[in-house]
Structure formats: C-alpha cells, structure tokens
Design a protein around this motif. Structure first.
Motif, PDB file in Angstrom:
ATOM      1  N   HIS A  89      10.489  34.737  48.922  1.00 20.17           N
ATOM      2  CA  HIS A  89      11.378  35.313  49.946  1.00 20.17           C
ATOM      3  C   HIS A  89      12.781  35.434  49.382  1.00 20.17           C
ATOM      4  CE1 HIS A  89       8.302  34.926  53.021  1.00 20.17           C
ATOM      5  NE2 HIS A  89       8.139  33.646  52.696  1.00 20.17           N
ATOM      6  N   VAL A  90      13.280  36.657  49.341  1.00 18.60           N
ATOM      7  CA  VAL A  90      14.663  36.939  48.934  1.00 18.60           C
ATOM      8  C   VAL A  90      15.240  37.891  49.981  1.00 18.60           C
ATOM      9  CG1 VAL A  90      16.186  37.805  47.126  1.00 18.60           C
ATOM     10  CG2 VAL A  90      14.044  36.653  46.515  1.00 18.60           C
ATOM     11  N   TYR A  91      16.132  37.355  50.852  1.00 16.33           N
ATOM     12  CA  TYR A  91      16.686  38.154  51.949  1.00 16.33           C
ATOM     13  C   TYR A  91      18.154  37.788  52.184  1.00 16.33           C
ATOM     14  CZ  TYR A  91      11.825  39.229  53.102  1.00 16.33           C
ATOM     15  OH  TYR A  91      10.525  39.659  53.046  1.00 16.33           O
ATOM     16  N   PHE A  92      18.892  38.849  52.679  1.00 14.15           N
ATOM     17  CA  PHE A  92      20.234  38.594  53.199  1.00 14.15           C
ATOM     18  C   PHE A  92      20.022  37.855  54.512  1.00 14.15           C
ATOM     19  CE2 PHE A  92      24.173  40.750  55.219  1.00 14.15           C
ATOM     20  CZ  PHE A  92      24.926  39.616  54.981  1.00 14.15           C
ATOM     21  N   ASN A  93      20.419  36.571  54.535  1.00 13.71           N
ATOM     22  CA  ASN A  93      19.860  35.676  55.548  1.00 13.71           C
ATOM     23  C   ASN A  93      20.873  35.147  56.550  1.00 13.71           C
ATOM     24  OD1 ASN A  93      17.703  34.041  56.592  1.00 13.71           O
ATOM     25  ND2 ASN A  93      18.722  32.265  55.669  1.00 13.71           N
ATOM     26  N   SER A  94      22.158  35.061  56.167  1.00 12.87           N
ATOM     27  CA  SER A  94      23.083  34.401  57.072  1.00 12.87           C
ATOM     28  C   SER A  94      24.529  34.815  56.764  1.00 12.87           C
ATOM     29  CB  SER A  94      22.948  32.882  56.956  1.00 12.87           C
ATOM     30  OG  SER A  94      23.884  32.214  57.773  1.00 12.87           O
ATOM     31  N   LEU A  95      25.379  34.628  57.799  1.00 17.18           N
ATOM     32  CA  LEU A  95      26.816  34.822  57.649  1.00 17.18           C
ATOM     33  C   LEU A  95      27.483  33.487  57.939  1.00 17.18           C
ATOM     34  CD1 LEU A  95      27.186  38.224  59.556  1.00 17.18           C
ATOM     35  CD2 LEU A  95      27.238  37.874  57.091  1.00 17.18           C
ATOM     36  N   SER A  96      28.023  32.884  56.895  1.00 12.00           N
ATOM     37  CA  SER A  96      28.644  31.573  57.066  1.00 12.00           C
ATOM     38  C   SER A  96      30.157  31.720  57.206  1.00 12.00           C
ATOM     39  CB  SER A  96      28.306  30.681  55.884  1.00 12.00           C
ATOM     40  OG  SER A  96      28.841  31.222  54.696  1.00 12.00           O
ATOM     41  N   ALA A  97      30.869  30.618  57.187  1.00 14.35           N
ATOM     42  CA  ALA A  97      32.309  30.629  57.456  1.00 14.35           C
ATOM     43  C   ALA A  97      33.090  31.377  56.397  1.00 14.35           C
ATOM     44  CB  ALA A  97      32.821  29.191  57.568  1.00 14.35           C
ATOM     45  N   TYR A  98      32.604  31.345  55.178  1.00 14.66           N
ATOM     46  CA  TYR A  98      33.388  31.955  54.101  1.00 14.66           C
ATOM     47  C   TYR A  98      32.562  32.871  53.197  1.00 14.66           C
ATOM     48  CZ  TYR A  98      31.135  28.232  51.424  1.00 14.66           C
ATOM     49  OH  TYR A  98      30.209  27.400  50.850  1.00 14.66           O
ATOM     50  N   SER A  99      31.278  33.110  53.551  1.00 18.25           N
ATOM     51  CA  SER A  99      30.440  33.915  52.656  1.00 18.25           C
ATOM     52  C   SER A  99      29.324  34.608  53.414  1.00 18.25           C
ATOM     53  CB  SER A  99      29.834  33.017  51.586  1.00 18.25           C
ATOM     54  OG  SER A  99      28.955  32.065  52.182  1.00 18.25           O
ATOM     55  N   GLN A 100      28.808  35.615  52.756  1.00 17.40           N
ATOM     56  CA  GLN A 100      27.561  36.243  53.175  1.00 17.40           C
ATOM     57  C   GLN A 100      26.440  35.608  52.336  1.00 17.40           C
ATOM     58  OE1 GLN A 100      28.236  40.703  54.163  1.00 17.40           O
ATOM     59  NE2 GLN A 100      29.499  40.303  52.344  1.00 17.40           N
ATOM     60  N   ASP A 101      25.402  35.086  53.020  1.00 17.68           N
ATOM     61  CA  ASP A 101      24.405  34.248  52.356  1.00 17.68           C
ATOM     62  C   ASP A 101      23.094  34.994  52.132  1.00 17.68           C
ATOM     63  OD1 ASP A 101      26.276  32.278  52.510  1.00 17.68           O
ATOM     64  OD2 ASP A 101      25.440  31.366  54.334  1.00 17.68           O
ATOM     65  N   ILE A 102      22.574  34.849  50.915  1.00 17.11           N
ATOM     66  CA  ILE A 102      21.266  35.415  50.547  1.00 17.11           C
ATOM     67  C   ILE A 102      20.313  34.265  50.241  1.00 17.11           C
ATOM     68  CG2 ILE A 102      20.006  36.826  48.877  1.00 17.11           C
ATOM     69  CD1 ILE A 102      22.568  38.436  48.472  1.00 17.11           C
ATOM     70  N   MET A 103      19.212  34.201  50.979  1.00 17.86           N
ATOM     71  CA  MET A 103      18.207  33.147  50.750  1.00 17.86           C
ATOM     72  C   MET A 103      17.366  33.515  49.521  1.00 17.86           C
ATOM     73  SD  MET A 103      15.155  31.716  53.219  1.00 17.86           S
ATOM     74  CE  MET A 103      14.205  33.230  53.125  1.00 17.86           C
ATOM     75  N   PHE A 104      17.275  32.592  48.599  1.00 19.82           N
ATOM     76  CA  PHE A 104      16.469  32.787  47.383  1.00 19.82           C
ATOM     77  C   PHE A 104      15.405  31.680  47.367  1.00 19.82           C
ATOM     78  CE2 PHE A 104      15.671  32.637  42.768  1.00 19.82           C
ATOM     79  CZ  PHE A 104      15.450  33.982  42.531  1.00 19.82           C
ATOM     80  N   TYR A 105      14.169  32.015  47.747  1.00 23.94           N
ATOM     81  CA  TYR A 105      13.077  31.038  47.964  1.00 23.94           C
ATOM     82  C   TYR A 105      11.867  31.481  47.130  1.00 23.94           C
ATOM     83  CZ  TYR A 105       9.851  28.035  50.637  1.00 23.94           C
ATOM     84  OH  TYR A 105       8.941  27.095  51.022  1.00 23.94           O
ATOM     85  N   ILE A 106      11.618  30.759  46.013  1.00 19.85           N
ATOM     86  CA  ILE A 106      10.540  31.165  45.113  1.00 19.85           C
ATOM     87  C   ILE A 106       9.748  29.916  44.684  1.00 19.85           C
ATOM     88  CG2 ILE A 106      11.871  33.138  44.281  1.00 19.85           C
ATOM     89  CD1 ILE A 106      12.376  31.529  41.702  1.00 19.85           C
ATOM     90  N   PHE A 107       8.658  30.163  43.945  1.00 20.29           N
ATOM     91  CA  PHE A 107       7.822  29.077  43.413  1.00 20.29           C
ATOM     92  C   PHE A 107       7.565  29.319  41.930  1.00 20.29           C
ATOM     93  CE2 PHE A 107       6.939  29.029  47.900  1.00 20.29           C
ATOM     94  CZ  PHE A 107       6.819  27.688  48.203  1.00 20.29           C
ATOM     95  N   PHE A 108       7.576  28.195  41.180  1.00 18.22           N
ATOM     96  CA  PHE A 108       7.242  28.259  39.754  1.00 18.22           C
ATOM     97  C   PHE A 108       5.834  27.700  39.548  1.00 18.22           C
ATOM     98  CE2 PHE A 108      11.932  27.857  39.535  1.00 18.22           C
ATOM     99  CZ  PHE A 108      12.195  29.045  38.873  1.00 18.22           C
ATOM    100  N   GLU A 109       5.079  28.364  38.707  1.00 18.81           N
ATOM    101  CA  GLU A 109       3.728  27.893  38.361  1.00 18.81           C
ATOM    102  C   GLU A 109       3.778  27.278  36.953  1.00 18.81           C
ATOM    103  OE1 GLU A 109      -0.908  29.495  38.542  1.00 18.81           O
ATOM    104  OE2 GLU A 109       0.762  30.898  38.748  1.00 18.81           O
TER     105      GLU A 109
END
Length: 524
Positions: free
Chosen positions: A431-451
C-alpha cells in the motif's frame, strides 16, 4: 579339602556327602567308584556312573565354584526354606549352579537325580566346541609339578598364550589392513578409521577374551586361582560389549548428522548431539547392569526394585528437571523454532543459539546470553519472528504543504514502481497512498513487505528501497517536511519568495518520472 574322613561311606548329611564326594576324587585318593555313590544315579546310567562323577567335579572346577565344607550344614534333618517352602534339599550356589544340589533320599543325602540328568549338558556348556576332549589329552603329557602346577598345565598355558598372540596378530592385520582398505575402496576412509575401526578393535579384544573363556577351563587350574580368573573374564565380556556399543553410538550419530544436514531445519543439528548423549547414557546404564549380573554375579532384581522406588522419590524431588527434559522433547517434536530464529515471549527476546537437555540458550540483542528452562518455553506463548515468510516495513513519507497535487500523484507512482522493481519485495500486497494531512506535512503511507530470510537481509533491503526513495524525491523536486513554524510576511518587489515555483503542466512531472525510471530502476 583339609579334613580327612574314613573309608566308610557316610552320606548322613549334606556336609558328609560333599566331603565323601570330593575326598574320593582327590589326586592321592582317586576312587571315582566310591565318589559315585554320592550321586542318585538311575539304573539305566549305572554303567556311566564313574564318568558322570568325574564330569560333575570338572563342571564345578570349570565354573570356578569353591565348595567350602565349613559352610555346609551337618544336620541330617536339614531343610531349605529360602524358596518359602521347606524342602529336604541343599543348594551349593543358587545363582551360579542352580541345577546342582543335594537331595535327601531316605536317610541319605545325594546329588539329586535332576542334577545327574543335567551333568552331560552342563559339562558340554562348560567345555564347548569339543574342548572336553582336551581334558583327557593334556594330562597325558606329564604329571610332574612345578610351582604348584602340573607339567601339562604349564604346557597348556604356554600354548594358550601363543594362541592369544597369534589371534591378536591376526585380528590386527585383519582390521588395520583389510578393513581400512575396504573402506578406502568405498571412499569412506575417514569414517572407517575414526569410527568403525575403534569398534572393530574392541570386538577383536572381546573375541580374544572369549577364546580364553573357552580354553582356560581345560587347564583345570587350582580352583582358588581359577575362581578369580572366571570373575575377571566374565566381567570383561559385558564391559567390552558395552564399550563397543558406546563407540558405536558415534557411528549412529555421524549417520544422523548427515541426514540432518539435508534438512532445512537447523533444530535437527541440535538433536544429534542430544541423541548421542542420551544413547551413551543408556548404553552405560544397561552395560553396568550386565556387568553386575554376569561379571560380579550379583542379583540385580532387588537393585532394579530399589531403583524404581528410589526413582519415584527422585522424580518427586526433581520435578523441575523432569519437566525441563520433557520440555526439550516437546521442542524437538513440535519444532516451534530452530537455531538462528528470533523469538520473543515476555522477557525472552533474542536469537536461539542452542537447545539442550535442560535449557535453551538465547543470544539477546545486547549480546548477552539468556538460559531459559525448556519447561518454561514449552508452556509459553512464543512469537517466532524467524518463521516469518514476509517482513513488514511501514513508514510515513512527509512532504511539504507547497507540493502540488500533480507532483504528489507522480511521486506516488514512482514509489510503487520502486516496490515493483526491487527483487526482495512482495509484489501482490503493498500500500502506497497519499494518506493524511498533518500539522506540518502532507503524509504518504508507505506499507510494504520484504521476502527475505533474516534480519540482516531485511536491513539491506530497507537501505536499498530508502535510497531509491530519496533519489526519486531529488529527481522530481519533492521536498520532505519536518516540524517547522512558518511566519508569513507581505512580499516585497525586491524580495523573492522562499516557496519554490512548481510547473503547472502535468506532462513535466511525467517526463521527470520517466527519466528517473529509465535511469535508476532499469539498472536493477
């Protein structure tokens, strides 16, 4: 026999019957016909009475049985009550010669009819493989005495010593030359020399002791000396067999060690030394029982009974030890982890190094050693990080508020391409998405798995992915945000705004992303 009796036959008690039997078979007073009267011989064996009498004496001498007349009862009405039922019988030694005993017939005590019926079989057992023929052959060499031994006994001893050296030379040649050559041809020379050859040498010593046991009774040495030699030979036999099996355990361990190397689990490698120690302890225990029974002629039944009763007491006193032992057994059966796995459970947190009888050794991340009882591990809820197929990596990429949506879209696309291009990432779930707006930044979630199999490989993969993310951001002109406070002031014509100017054309960002993918990711 130091005591003397009259020529008149006296069979009134076990004492006098025994004395009569041996007195009439002494060298200076050899009367086998008179000695035969101490035997309850049936009519069909009357013609062989003298031969049976001599054989009975040879059996007692061959087995090294010392008959002490001072300990034999001199009561005409003697009754044996050791079996729980009073009988008019007398046993010389129930353990060594249970088949030879005196029995009262009328007013006379005689060697029982059962004993007489067993003489031929017992004689053949005492002098096997035709060695009984030497009993009559060797005495013909000479009856002169030197140092308390007849000439034929001394000749027999020298002949036996010669045969021992000859046997030792033969077995040494057979083992060191033939056996080693055989294993060398099979390309197992190291196994043959280090493991098989020591076992074979012990077996050769056992065969030599067996030869001594077969031929030495023929010499009819003085019973006081021979009785000790019998104990030594009977002790050496189970001792050498025990030693051979003790060495043979190493051969079995090598075989299972090779099988363990073919499996993926490293826990099997720990099971092999554990199995070797267990088998060796079992061999020593069983061998000791056989040495006590066959060598020292001790009754091991009371010992085993006492051991079982004592075992209950020991088990109650050592519940934790037994619990830890069975915990180790359950670990090897269930295999909740293997050597090298990272496990956590309460205070337990580290990498498994070794699994023993009582405890498991765990190397913590502080590089200290933690010894955990196996009973505790068997009952605990373990989190085995080493068995993970995938290793999760989650982070939040914070970018500045001045980043335009078109640039964010292209940045997210580039992040996804980085995940797809890396060889150690899971491609079917991320999952890689523009996910949130915080107090000082625009947040992108970077959620991956390593094999990857281990933590070092995971760290390497993280490093490679993060490097690509930084390169992507630099290529597109994306700025990462950090906690800041911004003071907005009126713009002056002569002052340039600190906020960068971003192109409004989406094709510009697509072109930049294409250049990055072509220059960086295609290198992989």
């Amino acid at each position: 026999m130091s005591e003397q009796i009259s020529d008149q036959l006296n069979l009134s008690s076990p004492y006098y019957t025994t004395l009569t039997f041996f007195y009439n078979l002494e060298e200076g007073n050899f009367k086998p016909k008179e000695a035969a009267k101490a035997l309850d011989i049936p009519e069909e064996l009357k013609e062989e009475s003298e031969r049976l009498t001599i054989k009975l004496k040879q059996i007692l001498e061959g087995k090294g049985i010392i008959i002490r007349t001072s300990s034999i009862p001199n009561l005409p009405s003697y009754q044996d009550s050791t079996s729980g039922v009073k009988e008019s019988v007398y046993y010389f030694d129930k353990q060594k010669i249970p088949g030879i005993f005196l029995e009262k017939k009328g007013n006379q005590w005689k060697f029982s009819s059962f004993t007489v019926s067993q003489i031929t079989d017992m004689h053949q057992e005492t002098y096997p493989y035709g060695t009984d023929r030497l009993l009559n052959l060797l005495p013909k060499i000479g009856n002169e005495k030197y140092l308390g031994l007849h000439l034929w006994q001394m000749f027999g001893m020298f002949l036996l010593i010669f045969l021992i050296f000859l046997s030792h030379f033969f077995f040494t040649f057979l083992l060191d030359r033939v056996l080693v050559y055989f294993f060398k041809r099979l390309e197992y020379q190291q196994i043959g020399e280090n493991y098989i050859l020591p076992v074979a040498r012990i077996i050769s010593y056992y065969l030599i002791v067996q030869l001594l046991s077969i031929f030495m009774p023929v010499l009819q040495l003085p019973v006081e000396i021979w009785s000790w030699i019998v104990v030594i030979l009977n002790t050496l036999k189970p001792f050498l067999i025990t030693l051979a099996f003790y060495k043979l355990v190493n051969v079995v361990a090598v075989y299972f060690a090779r099988l363990a190397t073919k499996t993926e689990s490293t826990l099997d490698d720990q099971l092999v030394p554990l199995m070797r120690k267990t088998l060796k302890a079992f061999v020593v225990l069983i061998g000791t029982l056989f040495i006590l029974r066959d060598g020292l002629n001790l009754d091991i039944i009371p010992f085993l009974t006492g051991l079982s009763i004592g075992g209950v007491a020991i088990a109650l006193a050592a519940q934790d030890t037994i619990k830890n032992f069975f915990g180790s057994v359950m670990i090897f059966i269930d295999k909740p982890f293997q050597v090298g796995d990272w496990i956590t459970s309460g205070d337990i947190d580290g990498t498994v190094e070794e699994v023993g009888f009582r405890s498991t050794r765990i190397r913590t991340f502080r590089n200290s050693l933690m010894y955990v009882p196996n009973g505790k591990i068997a009952d605990a809820v373990l989190d085995n990080h080493g068995l993970r197929r995938y290793r999760r990596f989650y982070t939040t990429l914070t970018i500045t508020y001045d980043t335009p949506p078109l640039l964010i879209e292209e940045f997210v696309k580039g992040l996804k391409e980085i995940v797809l291009a890396h060889p150690d990432t899971r491609k079917d779930y991320y999952h890689v998405y523009f996910n949130s707006l915080s107090a000082y930044s625009q947040d992108i979630m970077f959620y991956i798995f390593f094999e990857v199999p281990g933590w070092p490989d995971e760290l390497r993969a993280r490093h490679e992915v993060l490097i690509q993310i930084v390169k992507l951001a630099n290529s597109l002109g994306v700025r990462f945000a950090f906690p800041t406070q911004t003071l907005h002031m009126e713009s002056f014509p002569e002052k340039k705004d600190l906020i960068p100017e971003y192109p409004t054309d989406s094709t510009y960002y697509q072109k930049k992303l294409g250049e990055f993918l072509g220059n960086e990711l295609k290198k992989k």
